[in-house]
Design a protein around this motif. Sequence first.
Motif, PDB file in Angstrom:
ATOM      1  N   VAL A 244       0.862  -1.179   0.000  1.00  0.00           N
ATOM      2  CA  VAL A 244       0.000   0.000   0.000  1.00  0.00           C
ATOM      3  C   VAL A 244       0.895   1.224   0.000  1.00  0.00           C
ATOM      4  O   VAL A 244       1.624   1.464   0.955  1.00  0.00           O
ATOM      5  CB  VAL A 244      -0.926   0.029   1.242  1.00  0.00           C
ATOM      6  CG1 VAL A 244      -1.806   1.270   1.232  1.00  0.00           C
ATOM      7  CG2 VAL A 244      -1.772  -1.232   1.309  1.00  0.00           C
ATOM      8  N   LYS A 245       0.827   1.964  -1.060  1.00  0.00           N
ATOM      9  CA  LYS A 245       1.650   3.175  -1.183  1.00  0.00           C
ATOM     10  C   LYS A 245       0.956   4.325  -0.465  1.00  0.00           C
ATOM     11  O   LYS A 245      -0.243   4.550  -0.662  1.00  0.00           O
ATOM     12  CB  LYS A 245       1.876   3.554  -2.655  1.00  0.00           C
ATOM     13  CG  LYS A 245       2.462   2.442  -3.485  1.00  0.00           C
ATOM     14  CD  LYS A 245       3.842   2.068  -3.020  1.00  0.00           C
ATOM     15  CE  LYS A 245       4.435   1.023  -3.954  1.00  0.00           C
ATOM     16  NZ  LYS A 245       5.231   0.038  -3.351  1.00  0.00           N
ATOM     17  N   PRO A 246       1.701   5.078   0.354  1.00  0.00           N
ATOM     18  CA  PRO A 246       1.074   6.231   1.015  1.00  0.00           C
ATOM     19  C   PRO A 246       0.735   7.301  -0.017  1.00  0.00           C
ATOM     20  O   PRO A 246       1.390   7.401  -1.039  1.00  0.00           O
ATOM     21  CB  PRO A 246       2.153   6.714   1.992  1.00  0.00           C
ATOM     22  CG  PRO A 246       3.433   6.169   1.458  1.00  0.00           C
ATOM     23  CD  PRO A 246       3.090   4.920   0.691  1.00  0.00           C
ATOM     24  N   PRO A 247      -0.281   8.101   0.275  1.00  0.00           N
ATOM     25  CA  PRO A 247      -0.638   9.161  -0.670  1.00  0.00           C
ATOM     26  C   PRO A 247       0.511  10.164  -0.783  1.00  0.00           C
ATOM     27  O   PRO A 247       1.211  10.453   0.179  1.00  0.00           O
ATOM     28  CB  PRO A 247      -1.874   9.799  -0.069  1.00  0.00           C
ATOM     29  CG  PRO A 247      -1.965   9.304   1.321  1.00  0.00           C
ATOM     30  CD  PRO A 247      -1.127   8.078   1.443  1.00  0.00           C
ATOM     31  N   ILE A 248       0.675  10.677  -1.963  1.00  0.00           N
ATOM     32  CA  ILE A 248       1.730  11.666  -2.214  1.00  0.00           C
ATOM     33  C   ILE A 248       1.184  13.048  -1.884  1.00  0.00           C
ATOM     34  O   ILE A 248       0.126  13.452  -2.378  1.00  0.00           O
ATOM     35  CB  ILE A 248       2.193  11.603  -3.685  1.00  0.00           C
ATOM     36  CG1 ILE A 248       2.776  10.225  -3.955  1.00  0.00           C
ATOM     37  CG2 ILE A 248       3.178  12.706  -3.982  1.00  0.00           C
ATOM     38  CD1 ILE A 248       3.087   9.973  -5.416  1.00  0.00           C
ATOM     39  N   ALA A 249       1.918  13.751  -1.030  1.00  0.00           N
ATOM     40  CA  ALA A 249       1.487  15.096  -0.637  1.00  0.00           C
ATOM     41  C   ALA A 249       1.700  16.049  -1.812  1.00  0.00           C
ATOM     42  O   ALA A 249       2.748  15.999  -2.466  1.00  0.00           O
ATOM     43  CB  ALA A 249       2.286  15.557   0.578  1.00  0.00           C
ATOM     44  N   PRO A 250       0.743  16.906  -2.076  1.00  0.00           N
ATOM     45  CA  PRO A 250       0.905  17.859  -3.183  1.00  0.00           C
ATOM     46  C   PRO A 250       1.961  18.903  -2.844  1.00  0.00           C
ATOM     47  O   PRO A 250       2.195  19.214  -1.680  1.00  0.00           O
ATOM     48  CB  PRO A 250      -0.478  18.482  -3.317  1.00  0.00           C
ATOM     49  CG  PRO A 250      -1.152  18.259  -2.001  1.00  0.00           C
ATOM     50  CD  PRO A 250      -0.540  17.021  -1.412  1.00  0.00           C
ATOM     51  N   TRP A 251       2.575  19.435  -3.884  1.00  0.00           N
ATOM     52  CA  TRP A 251       3.550  20.515  -3.687  1.00  0.00           C
ATOM     53  C   TRP A 251       2.803  21.740  -3.215  1.00  0.00           C
ATOM     54  O   TRP A 251       1.732  22.062  -3.673  1.00  0.00           O
ATOM     55  CB  TRP A 251       4.266  20.836  -5.011  1.00  0.00           C
ATOM     56  CG  TRP A 251       5.187  19.748  -5.423  1.00  0.00           C
ATOM     57  CD1 TRP A 251       4.884  18.631  -6.125  1.00  0.00           C
ATOM     58  CD2 TRP A 251       6.574  19.666  -5.142  1.00  0.00           C
ATOM     59  NE1 TRP A 251       5.990  17.855  -6.306  1.00  0.00           N
ATOM     60  CE2 TRP A 251       7.058  18.481  -5.712  1.00  0.00           C
ATOM     61  CE3 TRP A 251       7.476  20.482  -4.473  1.00  0.00           C
ATOM     62  CZ2 TRP A 251       8.381  18.087  -5.629  1.00  0.00           C
ATOM     63  CZ3 TRP A 251       8.797  20.085  -4.387  1.00  0.00           C
ATOM     64  CH2 TRP A 251       9.236  18.904  -4.963  1.00  0.00           C
ATOM     65  N   SER A 252       3.410  22.485  -2.293  1.00  0.00           N
ATOM     66  CA  SER A 252       2.738  23.703  -1.838  1.00  0.00           C
ATOM     67  C   SER A 252       3.425  24.934  -2.355  1.00  0.00           C
ATOM     68  O   SER A 252       4.493  24.982  -2.784  1.00  0.00           O
ATOM     69  CB  SER A 252       2.682  23.816  -0.336  1.00  0.00           C
ATOM     70  OG  SER A 252       3.335  22.860   0.377  1.00  0.00           O
TER      71      SER A 252
END
Length: 108
Positions: free
Chosen positions: A100-108
């Motif tokens: 299960v791959k963790p969600p990728i945080a969007p660039w801020s």
Amino acid sequence: MDADDVDFAHTDQASRRRREKARALARFAWDRGITGAELLDMRDDRLRKLARAAGTNPPSTRETWTAAAELIDEKDRWAAQHHGDPRAVRPHTDEKIMWVKPPIAPWS
């Protein structure tokens, strides 16, 4: 009902084997910290790999995966109530990222 009318997928023996397979799949997934929802969200190719890693042939129906997810949820509830019990410890949570791959945080 003659032999031509038998639904082999729903005999007592088939149901028993499905439960045994679901238990093995649930045990493997639970030990790695995979939730029932995460299991059901996996793509079919990932589920086949997980089944092989668990030492079983991939189930031919979604019914077995659903049963495995229910068993994981049941074990989660049990573990939450028995957090001091050694059986409530997931021994391979470091392997969850393989499945299960963790969600990728969007660039801020």
